[in-house]
Design a protein around this motif. Structure first.
Motif, PDB file in Angstrom:
ATOM      1  N   ARG A   6     -42.600  89.042 -14.124  1.00  0.00           N
ATOM      2  CA  ARG A   6     -43.975  89.287 -13.677  1.00  0.00           C
ATOM      3  C   ARG A   6     -44.860  89.653 -14.862  1.00  0.00           C
ATOM      4  NH1 ARG A   6     -45.311  90.452  -8.437  1.00  0.00           N
ATOM      5  NH2 ARG A   6     -46.599  92.223  -9.072  1.00  0.00           N
ATOM      6  N   GLN A   9     -45.491  86.554 -16.895  1.00  0.00           N
ATOM      7  CA  GLN A   9     -46.459  85.716 -16.187  1.00  0.00           C
ATOM      8  C   GLN A   9     -47.869  86.250 -16.365  1.00  0.00           C
ATOM      9  OE1 GLN A   9     -46.433  85.851 -11.859  1.00  0.00           O
ATOM     10  NE2 GLN A   9     -46.634  83.622 -11.778  1.00  0.00           N
ATOM     11  N   HIS A  64     -46.016  79.986 -19.012  1.00  0.00           N
ATOM     12  CA  HIS A  64     -46.638  80.102 -17.692  1.00  0.00           C
ATOM     13  C   HIS A  64     -46.213  78.937 -16.794  1.00  0.00           C
ATOM     14  CE1 HIS A  64     -49.528  82.503 -15.462  1.00  0.00           C
ATOM     15  NE2 HIS A  64     -50.000  81.392 -14.918  1.00  0.00           N
ATOM     16  N   LEU A  67     -42.570  79.414 -15.681  1.00  0.00           N
ATOM     17  CA  LEU A  67     -42.478  80.408 -14.616  1.00  0.00           C
ATOM     18  C   LEU A  67     -43.002  79.846 -13.296  1.00  0.00           C
ATOM     19  CD1 LEU A  67     -43.606  83.590 -16.587  1.00  0.00           C
ATOM     20  CD2 LEU A  67     -41.291  83.028 -15.817  1.00  0.00           C
ATOM     21  N   ALA A  68     -44.006  78.964 -13.373  1.00  0.00           N
ATOM     22  CA  ALA A  68     -44.513  78.325 -12.148  1.00  0.00           C
ATOM     23  C   ALA A  68     -43.450  77.411 -11.546  1.00  0.00           C
ATOM     24  CB  ALA A  68     -45.781  77.530 -12.464  1.00  0.00           C
ATOM     25  N   THR A  71     -40.964  79.552  -9.865  1.00  0.00           N
ATOM     26  CA  THR A  71     -41.478  80.069  -8.587  1.00  0.00           C
ATOM     27  C   THR A  71     -41.429  79.001  -7.501  1.00  0.00           C
ATOM     28  OG1 THR A  71     -42.942  81.616  -9.754  1.00  0.00           O
ATOM     29  CG2 THR A  71     -43.483  81.099  -7.456  1.00  0.00           C
TER      30      THR A  71
END
Length: 242
Positions: A6, A9, A64, A67-68, A71
């Protein structure tokens, strides 16, 4: 681990939001003059084209995006509130718009020595009929980043009290940026009875740049679709096992 992810991110997102913010401000300077916007562009190039700026910006973008993908793969359900759907749309649509622009400017500069300035960029967009795309280019990233910060910090009292101001900035900055770009377009058209020819570097390497643009778009879309499908497959296997 979740806390670390987190924070990574948030940090990488803030770097990219600063980039988008400065880009929007730079376009907005075109309201006053093309020269002023050009001076802002020169400063931005010095910042983001330097070795530390390049590592910071593209490292943050890669982190980023990774991490997307993580997710998207890890999502167990797709019943989301409207705010999350808007944020998801804005975040995923930005690279679709940005890849073409980045190839024609940054990649062309790095590979072929193209020297971007607003007159050359505006001429290229007018010639290609993509002025509207330029106006829409940064808005999704701006919305995605602002919503992300709001969702992260909305529980703080000071942030809640500043909501009207933050909302005004969210709306006004892209509008001012669009007005500035329109003014720059008019200034270029007014300065030339006939638009100047496209930069020879862009003309000479058009096929190569088009190939880069196509391949990057295919790679991006493939990674997004692959992550979603792999996540659905994992969920299906887990339900069968249960």
């Amino acid at each position: 681990m979740q806390l670390i992810l987190r924070r990574l991110q948030l940090t990488s997102g803030v770097v990219m939001l600063v980039y988008v913010f400065l880009h929007l401000v730079n376009h907005a300077l075109g309201i006053w003059s093309l020269d002023l916007a050009g001076q802002g562009l020169t400063l931005a190039i010095r910042l983001w084209h330097s070795v530390p700026g390049t590592i910071l910006l593209y490292g943050s973008a890669a982190l980023h995006f990774s991490l997307a993908i993580h997710t998207l793969y890890g999502r167990r359900h797709w019943t989301l509130p409207l705010t999350d759907w808007i944020r998801l749309w804005a975040g995923l649509s930005l690279p679709l718009l940005l890849i073409g622009h980045a190839v024609s400017t940054r990649l062309a500069a790095s590979l072929y020595g193209f020297e971007p300035n607003y007159e050359r960029i505006v001429t290229s967009l007018i010639t290609g009929g993509t002025q509207g795309l330029q106006l829409a280019l940064l808005a999704p990233g701006w919305v995605h980043g602002c919503l992300g910060l709001w969702l992260r910090f909305r529980h703080h009292e000071r942030v809640r009290r500043a909501k009207p101001i933050l909302l005004a900035v969210l709306i006004l900055l892209p509008l001012l940026s669009a007005v500035g770009f329109i003014q720059m377009t008019r200034a270029v058209e007014a300065a030339h009875a006939i638009l100047p020819a496209l930069d020879p570097t862009l003309v000479q390497h058009r096929l190569s740049l088009d190939a880069w643009r196509h391949n990057l778009l295919v790679l991006y879309v493939s990674l997004i679709i692959g992550a979603v499908l792999a996540g659905h497959l994992r969920n299906w296997i887990e339900r069968r096992a249960a």
